[in-house]
Design an enzyme around this catalytic site. Sequence first.
Site: not given
Length: 204
Positions: A105-107, A109, A156
């Site tokens: 999720i977030c960074g 990714t 996500a």
Amino acid sequence: MNTTPGKPVHLAVYDTLADWETGHATAQLARTGHEIRTVGPSTTPVRSVGGLRIQPDLALDDLRPEDSALLILPGADLWDTSDDLAPFARTARAFLDAGVPVAAICGATAGLAREGLLDDRDHTSAVSFYLAATGYAGGGRYVEADAVTEGPLITAGPTEPVAFAREILRLLGVYEGEVLDAWYRLFHDSDPAAYGVLEKAGAL
């Protein structure tokens, strides 16, 4: 509903990790009997972006895909400000190569994008240009969605911790169908009708 959890779920922890992104997933997994083990760069305590001090259960070098049900990679400032977390992306590659799920999720990714793990898989993140800035080759597989599952990989963006948890619960078989939908509606939309569905299913 899966009532016989097996191997532990591993939650990556590192300095500046985003506290809010994995709480729904780990709390619900723990409530349904899944063991959550934290894995850090070492066993030295780390501190989240919210100031929480976390003592990792094990070091990354000691984590093997065959001993895990899932690796969860939260966002963190360090994903974008240094190469310190690149070993976690390389571990994600080992997990996916072994067919063991990874949820980012977030960074995180962006870390997977730099590792080349999103070039040939559908995925999402905060916004498409965030990942494009990594120079990865997977822009054509970017999906505008709250969360995306492609095989054993979940992705996500930072504003979708409930959708992220939904995909994890689905992938691990914790909830499915009407119950999974109700769980999402309760925690994402505060839908009172969803409470009755979960209560009837014994999912609260």
